[in-house]
Design a protein around this motif. Structure first.
Motif, PDB file in Angstrom:
ATOM      1  N   ASN A  53       1.018  -0.972  -0.086  1.00 53.10           N
ATOM      2  CA  ASN A  53      -0.317   0.057  -0.124  1.00 53.10           C
ATOM      3  C   ASN A  53       0.715   1.103   0.119  1.00 53.10           C
ATOM      4  OD1 ASN A  53      -2.719  -1.382  -0.113  1.00 53.10           O
ATOM      5  ND2 ASN A  53      -3.024  -1.542   2.376  1.00 53.10           N
ATOM      6  N   LEU A  54       2.093   0.911   0.671  1.00 53.63           N
ATOM      7  CA  LEU A  54       2.720   2.666   0.644  1.00 53.63           C
ATOM      8  C   LEU A  54       3.443   2.771   0.134  1.00 53.63           C
ATOM      9  CD1 LEU A  54       4.424   1.849   4.523  1.00 53.63           C
ATOM     10  CD2 LEU A  54       2.711   3.686   3.696  1.00 53.63           C
ATOM     11  N   LEU A  55       4.300   2.044  -1.481  1.00 50.64           N
ATOM     12  CA  LEU A  55       4.502   2.004  -2.333  1.00 50.64           C
ATOM     13  C   LEU A  55       3.950   2.646  -3.713  1.00 50.64           C
ATOM     14  CD1 LEU A  55       7.083  -1.229  -2.600  1.00 50.64           C
ATOM     15  CD2 LEU A  55       7.756   1.236  -2.413  1.00 50.64           C
ATOM     16  N   ILE A  56       2.475   1.590  -3.447  1.00 54.95           N
ATOM     17  CA  ILE A  56       1.133   1.713  -4.577  1.00 54.95           C
ATOM     18  C   ILE A  56       0.858   3.974  -3.848  1.00 54.95           C
ATOM     19  CG2 ILE A  56      -1.621   1.844  -4.969  1.00 54.95           C
ATOM     20  CD1 ILE A  56       0.365  -0.086  -6.066  1.00 54.95           C
ATOM     21  N   LEU A  57       0.788   4.388  -3.282  1.00 52.32           N
ATOM     22  CA  LEU A  57       1.008   5.325  -3.227  1.00 52.32           C
ATOM     23  C   LEU A  57       1.747   6.122  -3.101  1.00 52.32           C
ATOM     24  CD1 LEU A  57      -1.131   7.859  -0.358  1.00 52.32           C
ATOM     25  CD2 LEU A  57       1.302   6.995   0.313  1.00 52.32           C
ATOM     26  N   ALA A  58       3.223   5.722  -3.060  1.00 50.80           N
ATOM     27  CA  ALA A  58       4.104   6.644  -3.807  1.00 50.80           C
ATOM     28  C   ALA A  58       4.720   6.649  -4.861  1.00 50.80           C
ATOM     29  CB  ALA A  58       5.751   6.286  -3.001  1.00 50.80           C
ATOM     30  N   HIS A  59       3.632   5.824  -5.799  1.00 53.40           N
ATOM     31  CA  HIS A  59       3.785   4.868  -7.349  1.00 53.40           C
ATOM     32  C   HIS A  59       2.824   6.178  -8.139  1.00 53.40           C
ATOM     33  CE1 HIS A  59       2.693   3.504 -10.962  1.00 53.40           C
ATOM     34  NE2 HIS A  59       3.648   3.328 -11.476  1.00 53.40           N
ATOM     35  N   ALA A  60       1.705   5.959  -7.302  1.00 49.83           N
ATOM     36  CA  ALA A  60       0.277   6.460  -7.655  1.00 49.83           C
ATOM     37  C   ALA A  60       0.495   8.538  -6.988  1.00 49.83           C
ATOM     38  CB  ALA A  60      -1.129   6.595  -6.850  1.00 49.83           C
ATOM     39  N   ALA A  61       1.159   9.045  -6.594  1.00 51.05           N
ATOM     40  CA  ALA A  61       1.695  10.942  -6.101  1.00 51.05           C
ATOM     41  C   ALA A  61       2.705  11.282  -7.102  1.00 51.05           C
ATOM     42  CB  ALA A  61       2.327  10.754  -4.800  1.00 51.05           C
ATOM     43  N   GLN A  62       3.752   9.508  -7.835  1.00 51.37           N
ATOM     44  CA  GLN A  62       3.983   9.904  -8.809  1.00 51.37           C
ATOM     45  C   GLN A  62       3.246  10.317 -10.186  1.00 51.37           C
ATOM     46  OE1 GLN A  62       7.907   8.018  -7.688  1.00 51.37           O
ATOM     47  NE2 GLN A  62       8.738   9.206  -6.815  1.00 51.37           N
ATOM     48  N   ARG A  63       3.476   9.113 -10.540  1.00 49.06           N
ATOM     49  CA  ARG A  63       2.656   8.591 -12.050  1.00 49.06           C
ATOM     50  C   ARG A  63       1.121   8.693 -12.344  1.00 49.06           C
ATOM     51  NH1 ARG A  63       6.058   6.967 -15.140  1.00 49.06           N
ATOM     52  NH2 ARG A  63       4.481   5.202 -15.885  1.00 49.06           N
ATOM     53  N   GLY A  64       0.333   8.484 -11.047  1.00 49.20           N
ATOM     54  CA  GLY A  64      -1.234   9.185 -11.354  1.00 49.20           C
ATOM     55  C   GLY A  64      -2.007   8.172 -10.883  1.00 49.20           C
ATOM     56  N   TRP A  65      -3.325   7.659 -10.613  1.00 50.92           N
ATOM     57  CA  TRP A  65      -3.912   7.003 -10.480  1.00 50.92           C
ATOM     58  C   TRP A  65      -3.638   6.267 -11.535  1.00 50.92           C
ATOM     59  CZ3 TRP A  65      -9.047   5.557 -11.427  1.00 50.92           C
ATOM     60  CH2 TRP A  65      -9.518   4.355  -9.996  1.00 50.92           C
ATOM     61  N   ARG A  66      -4.452   6.379 -12.871  1.00 50.99           N
ATOM     62  CA  ARG A  66      -4.709   5.738 -14.078  1.00 50.99           C
ATOM     63  C   ARG A  66      -2.961   4.513 -14.426  1.00 50.99           C
ATOM     64  NH1 ARG A  66      -9.045   7.590 -17.986  1.00 50.99           N
ATOM     65  NH2 ARG A  66      -9.994   7.880 -16.895  1.00 50.99           N
ATOM     66  N   ALA A  67      -1.986   5.337 -13.991  1.00 51.86           N
ATOM     67  CA  ALA A  67      -0.920   4.365 -13.919  1.00 51.86           C
ATOM     68  C   ALA A  67      -0.893   3.693 -13.192  1.00 51.86           C
ATOM     69  CB  ALA A  67       0.014   5.320 -14.098  1.00 51.86           C
ATOM     70  N   SER A  68      -1.566   3.697 -11.731  1.00 52.84           N
ATOM     71  CA  SER A  68      -1.534   2.612 -11.038  1.00 52.84           C
ATOM     72  C   SER A  68      -2.407   1.613 -10.989  1.00 52.84           C
ATOM     73  CB  SER A  68      -1.249   3.241  -9.279  1.00 52.84           C
ATOM     74  OG  SER A  68      -0.684   4.792  -9.134  1.00 52.84           O
ATOM     75  N   LEU A  69      -3.686   1.320 -11.305  1.00 52.88           N
ATOM     76  CA  LEU A  69      -4.336   0.341 -11.423  1.00 52.88           C
ATOM     77  C   LEU A  69      -3.733  -0.531 -11.869  1.00 52.88           C
ATOM     78  CD1 LEU A  69      -7.223   2.827 -13.261  1.00 52.88           C
ATOM     79  CD2 LEU A  69      -7.392   2.027 -10.620  1.00 52.88           C
ATOM     80  N   LEU A  70      -3.047  -0.656 -13.074  1.00 56.20           N
ATOM     81  CA  LEU A  70      -2.963  -2.121 -13.388  1.00 56.20           C
ATOM     82  C   LEU A  70      -1.408  -2.265 -11.993  1.00 56.20           C
ATOM     83  CD1 LEU A  70      -1.487  -2.307 -17.349  1.00 56.20           C
ATOM     84  CD2 LEU A  70      -3.659  -3.716 -15.872  1.00 56.20           C
ATOM     85  N   PRO A  71      -0.571  -2.207 -10.857  1.00 60.92           N
ATOM     86  CA  PRO A  71      -0.205  -2.703 -10.579  1.00 60.92           C
ATOM     87  C   PRO A  71      -0.986  -3.363  -8.947  1.00 60.92           C
ATOM     88  CG  PRO A  71       0.748  -1.183 -10.646  1.00 60.92           C
ATOM     89  CD  PRO A  71      -0.048  -0.757 -11.691  1.00 60.92           C
ATOM     90  N   VAL A  72      -2.297  -1.993  -9.131  1.00 61.60           N
ATOM     91  CA  VAL A  72      -3.369  -2.478  -8.088  1.00 61.60           C
ATOM     92  C   VAL A  72      -3.664  -4.316  -8.551  1.00 61.60           C
ATOM     93  CG1 VAL A  72      -5.445  -1.703  -7.048  1.00 61.60           C
ATOM     94  CG2 VAL A  72      -3.876   0.089  -7.211  1.00 61.60           C
ATOM     95  N   LEU A  73      -4.177  -4.095  -9.294  1.00 64.48           N
ATOM     96  CA  LEU A  73      -4.768  -5.424  -9.917  1.00 64.48           C
ATOM     97  C   LEU A  73      -4.059  -6.058  -9.951  1.00 64.48           C
ATOM     98  CD1 LEU A  73      -7.387  -6.663 -10.981  1.00 64.48           C
ATOM     99  CD2 LEU A  73      -6.242  -6.257 -13.194  1.00 64.48           C
ATOM    100  N   ALA A  74      -2.553  -6.272 -10.199  1.00 60.49           N
ATOM    101  CA  ALA A  74      -1.582  -7.110  -9.884  1.00 60.49           C
ATOM    102  C   ALA A  74      -1.691  -7.608  -8.862  1.00 60.49           C
ATOM    103  CB  ALA A  74      -0.588  -6.603 -10.810  1.00 60.49           C
ATOM    104  N   ALA A  75      -1.628  -6.316  -7.333  1.00 64.14           N
ATOM    105  CA  ALA A  75      -0.892  -6.997  -6.522  1.00 64.14           C
ATOM    106  C   ALA A  75      -2.145  -7.733  -5.703  1.00 64.14           C
ATOM    107  CB  ALA A  75      -1.153  -5.605  -5.015  1.00 64.14           C
ATOM    108  N   CYS A  76      -3.179  -6.819  -5.676  1.00 60.28           N
ATOM    109  CA  CYS A  76      -4.746  -7.069  -4.949  1.00 60.28           C
ATOM    110  C   CYS A  76      -4.620  -9.236  -5.817  1.00 60.28           C
ATOM    111  CB  CYS A  76      -5.133  -6.923  -5.416  1.00 60.28           C
ATOM    112  SG  CYS A  76      -5.761  -5.171  -4.733  1.00 60.28           S
ATOM    113  N   SER A  77      -4.791  -9.569  -7.182  1.00 56.50           N
ATOM    114  CA  SER A  77      -5.073 -10.967  -7.374  1.00 56.50           C
ATOM    115  C   SER A  77      -3.429 -11.700  -6.602  1.00 56.50           C
ATOM    116  CB  SER A  77      -3.816 -10.498  -9.203  1.00 56.50           C
ATOM    117  OG  SER A  77      -5.318  -9.604  -9.860  1.00 56.50           O
ATOM    118  N   ALA A  78      -2.403 -11.419  -6.645  1.00 53.88           N
ATOM    119  CA  ALA A  78      -1.378 -11.682  -6.396  1.00 53.88           C
ATOM    120  C   ALA A  78      -1.586 -12.701  -5.175  1.00 53.88           C
ATOM    121  CB  ALA A  78       0.151 -11.298  -5.846  1.00 53.88           C
ATOM    122  N   ALA A  79      -1.985 -11.530  -3.824  1.00 51.33           N
ATOM    123  CA  ALA A  79      -1.974 -11.459  -2.732  1.00 51.33           C
ATOM    124  C   ALA A  79      -3.326 -12.403  -2.991  1.00 51.33           C
ATOM    125  CB  ALA A  79      -2.667 -10.241  -2.057  1.00 51.33           C
ATOM    126  N   ALA A  80      -4.820 -12.426  -3.426  1.00 52.20           N
ATOM    127  CA  ALA A  80      -5.607 -13.953  -3.623  1.00 52.20           C
ATOM    128  C   ALA A  80      -5.186 -14.656  -3.907  1.00 52.20           C
ATOM    129  CB  ALA A  80      -6.757 -13.665  -4.206  1.00 52.20           C
TER     130      ALA A  80
END
Length: 193
Positions: A23-50
């Motif tokens: 979550n902290l790395l997603i926060l930092a990534h989105a702060a630098q690259r934006g919300w849309r650019a963070s959606l694929l990492p969010v999907l990948a991280a959540c899918s990996a956890a599931a």
């Protein structure tokens, strides 16, 4: 959602929304690259956890519980990698936002982070030990976890993207990176306790 899934959904919510390394790395990534650019990492991280919940429930969890050396090795490997990521974040604290945007926390790194994150493995073992039953099959728990985790992590990305406005000043970027790196180190090392 059946009533029997409510306690699990609340557990998944608490596990997914709480500040942790991903979550902290997603926060930092989105702060630098934006919300849309963070959606694929969010999907990948959540899918990996599931996916980890699923494979732990299909038997890997039993095997892991019987292998203390593997548990320790996984824990140390995860902490080492998270510590390295925190150091990278500290090093980039003085990097202008435009240069920092060249670095990317992509979907592969987000998924790998979940695989190496000891918190995710212990969470998955807890899920199976506490919530799996004949009326709550493992695939259903993994699916519910995914559906709960996605909006939680997307919220962290949204918070990061919303913070980008006040991150224009170099001092605030430096302070954010230092704070996030410190939190990342603390969360990584606490996972071994």
């Amino acid at each position: 959602m059946p009533d029997t899934l409510l306690p699990f959904a609340l557990f998944a919510l608490a596990a997914s929304i709480s500040p942790g390394p991903t979550n902290l790395l997603i926060l930092a990534h989105a702060a630098q690259r934006g919300w849309r650019a963070s959606l694929l990492p969010v999907l990948a991280a959540c899918s990996a956890a599931a996916g980890i919940v699923l494979v732990v429930g299909l038997g890997l969890g039993d095997w892991l519980l019987g292998q203390p050396q593997v548990q320790r090795a996984l824990g140390w490997l995860g902490v080492a990698w998270l510590s390295w990521l925190a150091l990278q974040m500290l090093r980039s604290a003085d990097t202008p936002v435009q240069q920092a945007q060249a670095r990317r926390f992509g979907p592969g790194a987000a998924a790998a982070l979940q695989v190496l994150n000891p918190k995710v493995w212990w969470m998955a073992v807890a899920v199976i030990g506490v919530f799996a039953s004949p009326t709550r099959p493992i695939w259903l728990l993994a699916l519910v976890f995914l559906l709960v985790a996605l909006p939680c992590m997307a919220t962290w990305a949204w918070l990061g993207a919303r913070s980008a406005r006040w991150l224009q000043a170099p001092g605030t970027v430096r302070a954010l990176h230092r704070a996030l790196a410190g939190l990342l180190l603390v969360s990584a090392w606490l996972s071994l306790l």
